[in-house]
Design a protein around this motif. Structure first.
Motif, PDB file in Angstrom:
ATOM      1  N   ARG A  19     -13.354  48.694  75.461  1.00 44.20           N
ATOM      2  CA  ARG A  19     -12.153  48.783  76.290  1.00 44.20           C
ATOM      3  C   ARG A  19     -10.962  48.368  75.430  1.00 44.20           C
ATOM      4  N   TRP A  23      -0.955  45.068  74.432  1.00 37.72           N
ATOM      5  CA  TRP A  23      -0.011  44.095  74.976  1.00 37.72           C
ATOM      6  C   TRP A  23       1.378  44.464  74.484  1.00 37.72           C
ATOM      7  N   ARG A 157      -4.375  35.793  78.739  1.00 29.78           N
ATOM      8  CA  ARG A 157      -5.529  35.315  79.512  1.00 29.78           C
ATOM      9  C   ARG A 157      -5.234  35.214  81.005  1.00 29.78           C
ATOM     10  N   MET A 160      -6.143  38.940  81.688  1.00 28.86           N
ATOM     11  CA  MET A 160      -7.255  39.685  81.103  1.00 28.86           C
ATOM     12  C   MET A 160      -8.074  38.795  80.175  1.00 28.86           C
ATOM     13  N   PHE A 162     -10.551  38.685  77.108  1.00 26.66           N
ATOM     14  CA  PHE A 162     -10.696  39.609  75.981  1.00 26.66           C
ATOM     15  C   PHE A 162     -11.664  39.022  74.961  1.00 26.66           C
ATOM     16  N   ASP A 163     -12.176  39.913  74.163  1.00 26.94           N
ATOM     17  CA  ASP A 163     -13.077  39.493  73.089  1.00 26.94           C
ATOM     18  C   ASP A 163     -12.385  39.431  71.740  1.00 26.94           C
ATOM     19  N   LEU A 165      -8.457  40.208  69.549  1.00 25.93           N
ATOM     20  CA  LEU A 165      -7.061  40.604  69.438  1.00 25.93           C
ATOM     21  C   LEU A 165      -6.874  41.314  68.103  1.00 25.93           C
ATOM     22  N   GLU A 186     -13.687  34.187  71.144  1.00 24.80           N
ATOM     23  CA  GLU A 186     -12.636  35.171  70.863  1.00 24.80           C
ATOM     24  C   GLU A 186     -12.410  35.297  69.362  1.00 24.80           C
ATOM     25  N   SER A 277     -17.070  45.344  74.209  1.00 25.49           N
ATOM     26  CA  SER A 277     -15.930  44.498  73.849  1.00 25.49           C
ATOM     27  C   SER A 277     -14.658  44.955  74.560  1.00 25.49           C
ATOM     28  N   THR A 278     -13.813  43.977  74.874  1.00 27.00           N
ATOM     29  CA  THR A 278     -12.441  44.235  75.299  1.00 27.00           C
ATOM     30  C   THR A 278     -11.524  43.821  74.157  1.00 27.00           C
ATOM     31  N   VAL A 279     -10.776  44.787  73.652  1.00 24.48           N
ATOM     32  CA  VAL A 279      -9.904  44.564  72.493  1.00 24.48           C
ATOM     33  C   VAL A 279      -8.461  44.752  72.941  1.00 24.48           C
ATOM     34  N   VAL A 280      -7.611  43.772  72.622  1.00 28.78           N
ATOM     35  CA  VAL A 280      -6.188  43.859  72.941  1.00 28.78           C
ATOM     36  C   VAL A 280      -5.404  43.947  71.634  1.00 28.78           C
TER      37      VAL A 280
END
Length: 303
Positions: A19, A23, A157, A160, A162-163, A165, A186, A277-280
């Motif tokens: 995902r 930002w 945070r 969201m 996240f795993d 950045l 993280e 993973s959630t990547v921002v």
């Protein structure tokens, strides 16, 4: 979800089970956008605490940092002085013209002199000539800048979990600040905008060591997405920026964030982030660079 968080539905991310979100730090403070505002926040408070009414800093002719310091001076009531790398050449470019319009006094240093910008004896000379002033290093990177960048983590945070950045890396201050705010599992990845950027790892580690007493191991530095070096570009990069804007309605810049998102998508495709993973990725602003870019390269960037 926050208006500053935007889903990026990219096929490569879906294929890898990742995902990906963006930002939009470029939208948080329109008059002083992106990571520069965060890096300046506590420096401006310290300048005020010490009784300074003037900020003095360094940068190249197309520097986002110079533009940000000039804008901060106008917004917060500081006089500003910018020492610019290179000789003055005719009319100022759009970046420096904006700095001057915001009240910054610009002075030009030849390159051998500019290389002395961190030497104590040279800084004493500068203070004698232009000061007294609160000194900000090139790029605005110091321990107080890291403190401001770390606050971004709490903002994300709130909306969201996240795993990982991902952020573009110039001087290393933005990534270093983010590292000081990471928690638990993280992680972070920095995409270097400079050619041969491996040296930045030592710079980042020195910054976090000085600020927190720690060197962090929960990050990677990607050095293969510089497209020839700082402020260099290729047709592929410019095509990517155009296509990204068409897909997502977000303009990236050719110096930092364009390389960041190109790199992040390639890293996803290569399996850098585990499935699930959630990547921002962080859009750090820098869009003022386009005016100078067009002045330098004309229509070639749009073809």
């Amino acid at each position: 979800m926050s208006p500053f968080l935007q889903e990026l539905p990219e096929p490569v991310a879906a294929a890898r089970g990742v995902r990906l979100l963006l930002w939009r730090d470029d939208l948080v403070s329109p008059e002083l956008p992106g990571n520069k505002a965060r890096k300046l926040k506590y420096n401006l408070l310290e300048a005020r605490r010490l009784g300074h009414g003037k900020l003095l800093t360094f940068g190249g002719a197309y520097s986002n940092h110079l533009a940000a310091v000039a804008a901060a001076g106008r917004l917060h009531g500081f006089a500003t002085v910018g020492l610019v790398r290179g000789e003055a050449a005719g009319a100022p470019n759009p970046t420096l013209a904006r700095c001057a319009a915001d009240g910054m006094a610009l002075h030009y240093l030849d390159r051998p002199t500019y290389r002395r910008r961190a030497e104590p004896a040279f800084l004493a000379e500068v203070q004698a000539q232009f000061g007294p002033a609160y000194l900000l290093p090139e790029g605005g990177t110091n321990a107080l800048a890291l403190k401001g960048m770390a606050e971004l983590l709490a903002e994300i945070r709130q909306h969201m979990a996240f795993d990982a950045l991902a952020v573009a890396v110039g001087t290393g201050g933005t990534l270093a600040g983010l590292l000081t705010g990471l928690r638990g599992p993280e992680t972070a990845v920095g995409v270097a905008a400079l050619k041969n950027g491996g040296f930045l790892k030592a710079e980042i580690d020195a910054l976090t060591q000085a600020a927190t007493g720690q060197v962090f191991t929960n990050y990677d530095l990607a050095t293969a997405y510089h497209f020839g070096g700082y402020a260099r570009y290729s047709a592929d990069l410019l095509a990517f920026i155009r296509q990204f804007e068409a897909r997502h309605g977000v303009l990236l810049d050719p110096i930092y964030t364009g390389k960041l998102l190109f790199g992040v998508l390639d890293l996803i495709g290569n399996g850098h982030f585990p499935p699930g993973s959630t990547v921002v990725a962080v859009h750090t602003g820098g869009l003022q660079a386009w005016a100078g870019w067009h002045a330098r390269f004309g229509e070639s960037v749009d073809q």
